[in-house]
Motif scaffolding. Structure first.
Motif, PDB file in Angstrom:
ATOM      1  N   ASN A  26      30.753  44.327  65.899  1.00 59.19           N
ATOM      2  CA  ASN A  26      31.442  45.612  65.766  1.00 59.19           C
ATOM      3  C   ASN A  26      32.419  45.807  66.923  1.00 59.19           C
ATOM      4  N   VAL A  27      31.930  45.503  68.112  1.00 61.65           N
ATOM      5  CA  VAL A  27      32.775  45.676  69.300  1.00 61.65           C
ATOM      6  C   VAL A  27      33.957  44.711  69.233  1.00 61.65           C
ATOM      7  N   LYS A  28      33.685  43.489  68.828  1.00 62.65           N
ATOM      8  CA  LYS A  28      34.753  42.486  68.750  1.00 62.65           C
ATOM      9  C   LYS A  28      35.805  42.901  67.716  1.00 62.65           C
TER      10      LYS A  28
ATOM     11  N   ASP B 259      33.272  45.309  54.139  1.00 61.74           N
ATOM     12  CA  ASP B 259      34.550  45.325  54.872  1.00 61.74           C
ATOM     13  C   ASP B 259      34.330  44.657  56.218  1.00 61.74           C
ATOM     14  N   PRO B 260      33.981  43.363  56.219  1.00 57.80           N
ATOM     15  CA  PRO B 260      33.441  42.728  57.423  1.00 57.80           C
ATOM     16  C   PRO B 260      34.394  42.613  58.612  1.00 57.80           C
ATOM     17  N   LYS B 261      35.690  42.775  58.384  1.00 55.90           N
ATOM     18  CA  LYS B 261      36.599  42.698  59.540  1.00 55.90           C
ATOM     19  C   LYS B 261      36.773  44.060  60.199  1.00 55.90           C
ATOM     20  N   ALA B 262      36.172  45.082  59.602  1.00 63.14           N
ATOM     21  CA  ALA B 262      36.373  46.440  60.109  1.00 63.14           C
ATOM     22  C   ALA B 262      35.394  46.753  61.226  1.00 63.14           C
ATOM     23  N   SER B 263      35.617  47.872  61.887  1.00 60.49           N
ATOM     24  CA  SER B 263      34.698  48.343  62.921  1.00 60.49           C
ATOM     25  C   SER B 263      34.557  49.852  62.756  1.00 60.49           C
ATOM     26  N   VAL B 264      33.571  50.415  63.476  1.00 64.88           N
ATOM     27  CA  VAL B 264      33.344  51.859  63.353  1.00 64.88           C
ATOM     28  C   VAL B 264      33.078  52.462  64.727  1.00 64.88           C
ATOM     29  N   ILE B 265      33.683  53.624  64.958  1.00 73.96           N
ATOM     30  CA  ILE B 265      33.430  54.418  66.163  1.00 73.96           C
ATOM     31  C   ILE B 265      33.098  55.830  65.699  1.00 73.96           C
ATOM     32  N   SER B 266      32.595  56.657  66.625  1.00 70.77           N
ATOM     33  CA  SER B 266      32.224  58.018  66.182  1.00 70.77           C
ATOM     34  C   SER B 266      32.289  59.011  67.319  1.00 70.77           C
ATOM     35  N   ASN B 267      32.412  60.285  66.946  1.00 66.71           N
ATOM     36  CA  ASN B 267      32.067  61.361  67.864  1.00 66.71           C
ATOM     37  C   ASN B 267      31.171  62.351  67.129  1.00 66.71           C
TER      38      ASN B 267
END
Lengths: 720, 193
Positions: A351-353, A383-391
């Motif tokens: 995820n970080v990468k 969606d394996p090339k994607a990443s996720v962040i949140s607040n």
């Protein structure tokens, strides 16, 4: 491999060949040796982790999933390794729970806060971690999710309940109102508006400063008295008023400077501005009185409708007093560590990468880590090339990290913002989400869209958990878990803002009229209008707080105010207020907008019913202006109703075949019950410990005269 | 050419502000000193670069701080001078100003505005941060977050603790004594509490 044997010999307990892990496991089946949450255990000791339904374990007697069980994590669309990888740290209902101390012990304000939470409910600490390279440092205190709502401030709840009683009584009284009663009310309102106008007519710079100072002095005294009284309600109110009085002091000081004499020839002194608003307040009050005299029926109906809305708001305030998610206190914490507004990323290396080195889609969960982790689980397959962040909340994006992360990692990338399904119909949520959308685009992100769980016939869909318990497809975790949905099925909302080009308002652009836009101010003015358009959407009208507008426009707050004045002077926007903004700063609510316009804006979903009958602002803040874009060619267009999979860039892997349970097949096997005398290995840790695959049986520890200690495993139900 | 003079101004403003640095008590928990410095530079630069929005409007609060200062670096003065020239030309182009303008006096005033930035920037930050906090509360009081407990009508409560109201420890300007008007006014406003 560890083996062990417990033997009772001559009433003495002998522990033979047990290492630390086995010993800990025997006595503490639901916590690992660091106190982390037991991977498949439920709440509390004793290994009680609920019924198995539909092949998934962890259902309570009420049909709800027990927190932390397979049932719970599947219902929220989480994978076990993502859950454990964060991790979610369990705390018990105990002020002195060691997990609370371990997380917040260095921050006395947060410690006090969460001890209060833990005294009322068990729950989770959801560890958070900052985005790599963030200027605020990756270290962050966790967010707390109690299993049940808690009341953090009993005085606030008491005040809210009292206010609710008053609003109910007021509404009941209005139901019995005659026209004469309404006229009496309106006459009193007119008297107040006239007193307000007389105040400003007689005011001098000295009296303005004195009055603001008096408010501050009075507030300080009330605060000091409240502290010694020990009355929590009084202390809370006094703190609020003191804060407001401090802020007001500075504003009035500025206003007083040009109260009488403008420094520029032909300029407008401040007193004229205030007398103008005061006069409008009187006119509005006179019209309301006139309406009550000439058309009492509709006037009374309006008052009664407003009173009903006040009850709804008061009820919300009571519910407000109980909360579910709490974040650490910012007070006293060192930079960044204690604030709720921080951006979080799950530390999973892929995820970080994907975020820091990839160029795939970025999902931005706007409602906290559980949602983010559900998306994280889903995107690995879909969606394996994607990443996720949140607040943690849709309101919390307006901070320095947002611009930083956009400039560092989101340049040119597609960003998917994820509000809840009900957020799509909520004016405030949409305002915030669109503000973030505008800010990201202005800071260089690529296409930015909103995606939420799909509605059914325009309403939140009712679904059922495996147990049959009713649930709603509200959050993205509900959708991806219990709702058996996929990312591609999320409903898209895209706001397209027309390219704003105001060069025709400059002389070079051919404008020979009286009002022109200064060429040096063009870019900033266009950005501001673009932000207003993005937030207002198709309606072309929205209430927009100053901070939101500045952040969405990517300009400083003062510059944003200047740009708004310029837009207004050139007839591009109209700016309205429900209440006189300066009077609000003096603690008074003077209505300057007609009832008809208020009702129109309420019907359009632009504002909620304001509290017209209460003079003092209390804890609410009503100063945000309402902007209307005059020319429809500058209105945004909105596309909605299509699924996320309609994006031209949407290409899930060929291996993706639609929704699957987030539990692995091994974990599902592991949910089967053991036969009498048999224990089943259910976790990776247990599998390593016994050297067998998850789902395998292992014999019960051999013992002569087994003793069941309090909290010890029993009945073959132990999780290993 | 125009972009270059504005870029130069921003650079010189940054140099000037970094001499004094940022005071600790104005750094909020979700900020660092670098973040606040960037904000300060941005605000100071914006006000000077956008002088057409306020300098000639004596009702604008900012004019109080626009007066000459001594010992400003020559590079800063030159940068401001270039921007003043460009902005005045833009104002004439938009018919925002007519007649003679003493550009050197404007330049000196704005250099003073930059050099004495601490006289006004912190107050502005204070009020903006307070206002922002209250605006967030207004929105938050209307919102409901996701809930696993009940139905969509449940509001989950404020994420902001009252204790987190910014700048509890900053000393504020105080004004003076109560007046009869204030007492009368407060008695009117408290009727409906």
């Amino acid at each position: 491999m560890t083996t062990g044997q417990i033997t009772l010999t001559n009433n003495l307990l002998t522990l033979v060949d047990l290492n630390a892990e086995a010993l800990h496991e025997f006595f503490n089946p639901c916590h690992d040796k660091d106190g982390h949450f037991c991977p498949t255990g439920g709440e509390g000791k004793g290994g009680k982790i609920g019924k198995t339904i539909g092949g998934v374990r962890g259902w309570g007697p009420d049909g709800k999933a027990i927190p932390g069980t397979d049932a719970w994590i599947e219902s929220h669309g989480l994978a076990r390794d993502i859950f454990e990888g964060r991790p979610y740290v369990r705390f018990q209902r105990n002020r002195e729970d060691p997990a609370i101390q371990a997380e917040y012990g260095q921050d006395k304000y947060s410690l006090r806060l969460f001890k209060n939470v833990a005294s009322q409910s068990p729950g989770y600490i959801m560890r958070r971690e900052g985005v790599p390279g963030t200027p605020l440092g990756v270290e962050m205190l966790g967010e707390v999710r109690p299993d049940r709502k808690v009341v953090l401030d009993p005085s606030k709840k008491a005040k809210a309940e009292t206010h609710l009683k008053h609003t109910i009584a007021r509404e009941a009284a209005l139901q019995n109102y005659t026209a004469k009663d309404l006229v009496k009310d309106r006459r009193e309102g007119l008297k107040k508006a006239q007193a307000n106008l007389e105040y400003f007519k007689a005011a001098t710079p000295e009296s303005l400063r004195a009055d603001a100072g008096a408010r501050l002095t009075k507030a300080q005294r009330a605060f000091d008295r409240a502290k010694t009284s020990g009355d929590a309600v009084k202390l809370r109110d006094a703190q609020t008023e003191l804060n407001r009085a401090k802020r007001n002091n500075l504003r009035v000081d500025r206003m007083a400077e040009t109260w009488v004499t403008p420094r520029k020839e032909g300029g407008v002194p401040g007193s004229e501005h205030e007398i103008y608003f005061g006069t409008r307040g009187v006119e509005t009050a006179q019209k309301r009185l006139a309406l009550a005299l000439t058309n009492p029926g509709p006037a009374l109906e309006t008052a009664q409708t407003q009173a009903k809305h006040n009850i709804e708001r008061a009820q919300k305030s009571v519910e407000n007093a109980s909360i579910k998610y709490t974040n650490p206190s910012a007070k006293g914490s060192k930079s960044g560590i204690g604030t709720a507004s921080r951006l979080d990323i799950h530390p999973d290396p892929q995820n970080v990468k994907n975020l820091t080195q990839g160029n795939g889609r970025v999902y931005w969960a706007m409602e906290g880590v559980i949602k983010a982790d559900a998306v994280h689980t889903a995107l690995r397959r879909e969606d394996p090339k994607a990443s996720v962040i949140s607040n943690p909340s849709v309101t919390l994006w307006m901070n320095p990290e947002t611009e930083w992360v956009t400039k560092k990692y989101l340049q040119g990338r597609e960003v998917i913002l994820l509000p809840d399904a009900d957020g799509v119909k909520n004016a405030q949520v949409m305002r915030q989400a669109k503000g973030l959308q505008a800010a990201l685009i202005n800071a260089g992100a690529g296409r930015v869209v909103l995606a939420a769980p799909p509605l059914k016939d325009g309403k939140i869909e009712h679904i059922k958990l495996r147990s049959g318990h009713p649930e709603e497809r509200k959050g993205v975790d509900d959708h991806l878990g219990a709702g058996r949905g996929t990312l591609g099925q999320l409903s898209l909302l895209e706001t397209s803002v027309p390219k704003i080009n105001l060069s025709s308002y400059t002389r070079a652009g051919g404008n020979e009229g009286e009002h022109k836009i200064n060429r040096n101010s063009l870019e900033r003015t266009e950005k501001t209008l673009s932000a207003i358009s993005a937030i207002a959407g198709e309606k072309g009208v929205s209430k927009i707080p100053g901070k939101l507008l500045a952040e969405a426009s990517e300009v400083k707050r003062t510059a944003s105010r200047d740009a708004v004045k310029r837009l207004e002077a050139n007839g591009l926007i109209k700016v309205e207020h429900v209440f006189d903004p300066v009077a609000l700063g003096l603690g008074r609510r003077v209505q300057v907008m007609s009832d008809a316009r208020i009702n129109e804006l309420v019907r359009k979903g632009v504002i909620s019913h304001p509290r017209l009958d209460v003079a003092l602002t209390g804890t609410e803040y009503d100063e945000s202006p309402i902007y209307t874009i005059i020319d429809k060619k500058y209105h945004a267009t909105e596309t909605s109703g299509h699924p996320l999979s309609s994006l031209p860039t949407w290409k899930p892997p060929k291996t993706f075949k639609g929704w699957e349970s987030s539990l692995t097949p091994q974990e599902k096997r592991a949910t089967r019950k053991g036969r009498p005398g048999e224990r089943i290995v259910r976790t990776k840790a247990g599998a390593e410990l016994y050297g067998v695959p998850i789902g395998s049986p292992v014999p019960v520890l051999a013992a002569t005269g087994m003793i069941h200690l309090e909290g010890s495993p029993s009945d073959g139900e132990t999780d290993l | 050419m125009a972009k270059q003079i504005f870029d130069t101004l921003k650079k010189e403003v940054a140099k000037e502000l970094k001499i004094a640095g940022i005071k600790d008590q104005y750094v909020l928990p979700d900020e660092t000193k670098d973040i606040v410095m960037e904000d300060a530079v941005g605000n100071v630069y914006d006000d000077v670069a956008n002088l057409y929005d306020w300098y000639f409007d004596k009702t604008d609060h900012r004019t109080k701080f626009a007066h000459p200062a001594s010992d400003a670096p020559e590079a800063l003065v030159n940068a401001v001078r270039a921007v003043v020239k460009d902005d005045i030309a833009a104002m004439r182009d938009a018919d925002e100003i007519s007649g003679d303008v003493d550009e050197e006096a404007v330049t000196n005033d704005l250099v003073g505005y930059i050099v004495n930035w601490q006289d006004w920037y912190y107050d502005r930050k204070l009020v903006d941060d307070w206002t922002g906090y209250l605006e967030d509360q207004e929105d938050f009081n209307e919102l409901y977050l996701e809930s696993d407990y009940g139905n969509e009508k449940n509001v989950l409560g404020p994420i902001y603790n009252e204790e987190d109201f910014p700048y509890a420890d900053v000393a504020l300007p105080q004004t003076v004594t109560a007046s009869a008007t204030q007492i009368q006014l407060l008695s009117l406003t408290q009727e409906n509490e």
